[in-house]
Design a protein around this motif. Structure first.
Motif, PDB file in Angstrom:
ATOM      1  N   GLY A 108      46.800 -57.235  12.580  1.00 20.80           N
ATOM      2  CA  GLY A 108      47.972 -56.277  12.252  1.00 20.80           C
ATOM      3  C   GLY A 108      47.705 -54.949  13.190  1.00 20.80           C
ATOM      4  O   GLY A 108      46.731 -54.842  13.728  1.00 20.80           O
ATOM      5  N   PRO A 109      48.235 -53.941  12.820  1.00 22.15           N
ATOM      6  CA  PRO A 109      48.577 -52.892  13.562  1.00 22.15           C
ATOM      7  C   PRO A 109      47.265 -51.771  13.396  1.00 22.15           C
ATOM      8  O   PRO A 109      47.034 -51.034  14.200  1.00 22.15           O
ATOM      9  CB  PRO A 109      49.770 -51.981  13.291  1.00 22.15           C
ATOM     10  CG  PRO A 109      50.227 -52.773  11.972  1.00 22.15           C
ATOM     11  CD  PRO A 109      49.639 -53.814  11.807  1.00 22.15           C
ATOM     12  N   PRO A 110      46.536 -51.808  12.387  1.00 25.10           N
ATOM     13  CA  PRO A 110      45.293 -50.788  12.308  1.00 25.10           C
ATOM     14  C   PRO A 110      44.428 -50.767  13.358  1.00 25.10           C
ATOM     15  O   PRO A 110      43.943 -51.951  13.965  1.00 25.10           O
ATOM     16  CB  PRO A 110      44.410 -51.350  11.013  1.00 25.10           C
ATOM     17  CG  PRO A 110      45.589 -52.155  10.126  1.00 25.10           C
ATOM     18  CD  PRO A 110      46.220 -52.904  11.282  1.00 25.10           C
ATOM     19  N   PRO A 111      44.168 -49.575  13.882  1.00 21.84           N
ATOM     20  CA  PRO A 111      43.461 -49.351  15.245  1.00 21.84           C
ATOM     21  C   PRO A 111      42.082 -49.218  14.993  1.00 21.84           C
ATOM     22  O   PRO A 111      41.342 -49.649  15.818  1.00 21.84           O
ATOM     23  CB  PRO A 111      44.026 -48.100  15.777  1.00 21.84           C
ATOM     24  CG  PRO A 111      44.424 -47.286  14.540  1.00 21.84           C
ATOM     25  CD  PRO A 111      44.901 -48.412  13.432  1.00 21.84           C
ATOM     26  N   ARG A 112      41.709 -49.030  13.688  1.00 25.99           N
ATOM     27  CA  ARG A 112      40.185 -48.597  13.473  1.00 25.99           C
ATOM     28  C   ARG A 112      39.525 -49.542  12.237  1.00 25.99           C
ATOM     29  O   ARG A 112      40.570 -49.638  11.205  1.00 25.99           O
ATOM     30  CB  ARG A 112      39.830 -46.901  13.359  1.00 25.99           C
ATOM     31  CG  ARG A 112      40.173 -46.435  14.469  1.00 25.99           C
ATOM     32  CD  ARG A 112      39.959 -44.887  14.253  1.00 25.99           C
ATOM     33  NE  ARG A 112      40.495 -44.366  13.252  1.00 25.99           N
ATOM     34  CZ  ARG A 112      41.680 -43.686  13.276  1.00 25.99           C
ATOM     35  NH1 ARG A 112      42.177 -43.778  14.686  1.00 25.99           N
ATOM     36  NH2 ARG A 112      42.433 -43.246  12.098  1.00 25.99           N
ATOM     37  N   PRO A 113      38.420 -49.413  12.102  1.00 21.51           N
ATOM     38  CA  PRO A 113      38.061 -50.120  10.509  1.00 21.51           C
ATOM     39  C   PRO A 113      38.215 -48.879   9.483  1.00 21.51           C
ATOM     40  O   PRO A 113      38.398 -47.765  10.037  1.00 21.51           O
ATOM     41  CB  PRO A 113      36.342 -50.069  11.084  1.00 21.51           C
ATOM     42  CG  PRO A 113      36.139 -50.108  12.473  1.00 21.51           C
ATOM     43  CD  PRO A 113      37.305 -49.457  12.843  1.00 21.51           C
ATOM     44  N   LEU A 114      38.119 -49.412   8.484  1.00 22.58           N
ATOM     45  CA  LEU A 114      38.070 -48.466   7.412  1.00 22.58           C
ATOM     46  C   LEU A 114      36.759 -47.822   7.103  1.00 22.58           C
ATOM     47  O   LEU A 114      35.794 -48.340   7.457  1.00 22.58           O
ATOM     48  CB  LEU A 114      38.600 -49.269   5.727  1.00 22.58           C
ATOM     49  CG  LEU A 114      39.822 -49.902   5.633  1.00 22.58           C
ATOM     50  CD1 LEU A 114      39.945 -50.883   4.675  1.00 22.58           C
ATOM     51  CD2 LEU A 114      40.820 -48.740   5.693  1.00 22.58           C
ATOM     52  N   GLN A 115      36.861 -46.719   6.567  1.00 20.55           N
ATOM     53  CA  GLN A 115      35.528 -46.044   6.552  1.00 20.55           C
ATOM     54  C   GLN A 115      34.676 -46.697   5.412  1.00 20.55           C
ATOM     55  O   GLN A 115      35.168 -46.890   4.393  1.00 20.55           O
ATOM     56  CB  GLN A 115      35.709 -44.558   6.181  1.00 20.55           C
ATOM     57  CG  GLN A 115      34.355 -43.586   5.940  1.00 20.55           C
ATOM     58  CD  GLN A 115      34.518 -42.275   5.773  1.00 20.55           C
ATOM     59  OE1 GLN A 115      35.485 -41.687   5.796  1.00 20.55           O
ATOM     60  NE2 GLN A 115      33.136 -41.595   5.890  1.00 20.55           N
TER      61      GLN A 115
END
Ligand code: FES
Length: 177
Positions: free
Chosen positions: A151-158
């Protein structure tokens, strides 16, 4: 000066001669008011067009340019108590002013993550069937470690450190972040 409505002449008879029609005589005040009304309508329509363009472009730009990572405003937070979560489930808790998620995997391991999607900031949730973290806004997916996998998320979750103290489960921001 009085001007005919065809704006070709100052006299109605001259207007008839030039235009071939009888012009209606306009007084200068009336003409000025008409121009002011026209200008007002043009300005009003221009503002409407600008607002329509802006309302179309804003979500497109937000989609293309994700927001910067948000400061969560706390470093150690009580997330839950032992026994609050069944294996293979997740629970939303507050980390400072933002939501975070605590996950207990099927093999009994806790993971604590920011629940703020790195795409446009929706709140993510845990999907027990898929053992993944899911963002309902645009179908973004993460692992239980927070890695963005589709999907579109560009970075990992903190990701937060999980600290167990007696019956309490704490989430702590890693020292190096
Ligand atoms: S906000 Fe778009 S995938 Fe989460």
């Amino acid at each position: 000066m009085i001007v005919c409505s065809h704006q070709l002449s100052g006299e109605s008879w001259a207007c008839l001669r030039v235009c071939g029609k009888r012009g209606q005589m306009l007084d200068p005040d009336k003409k000025k008011r008409r121009e002011e009304r026209r200008r007002f309508v043009e300005t009003f329509l221009g503002m409407g067009v600008a607002a329509s363009v802006a309302s179309f472009l804003y979500p497109v730009l937000r989609y293309i340019i994700p927001p910067k990572q948000v400061e969560l405003g706390a470093s150690l937070v009580l997330a839950a108590h032992i026994g609050d979560l069944k294996p293979n489930s997740g629970k939303i808790f507050r980390f400072g002013s933002r939501p975070a998620i605590l996950i207990l995997t099927s093999d009994g391991k806790y993971h604590a993550l920011s629940a703020v999607c790195t795409h446009l900031g929706c709140t993510v949730q845990y999907l027990p069937d898929q053992h993944e973290v899911w963002c309902p806004c645009h179908n973004g997916k993460y692992t239980v470690d927070g890695a963005n996998i589709s999907g579109p998320p560009p970075r990992p979750l903190q990701e937060f450190d999980v600290i167990l103290k007696g019956n309490d489960i704490y989430a702590q921001r890693p020292q190096n972040s």
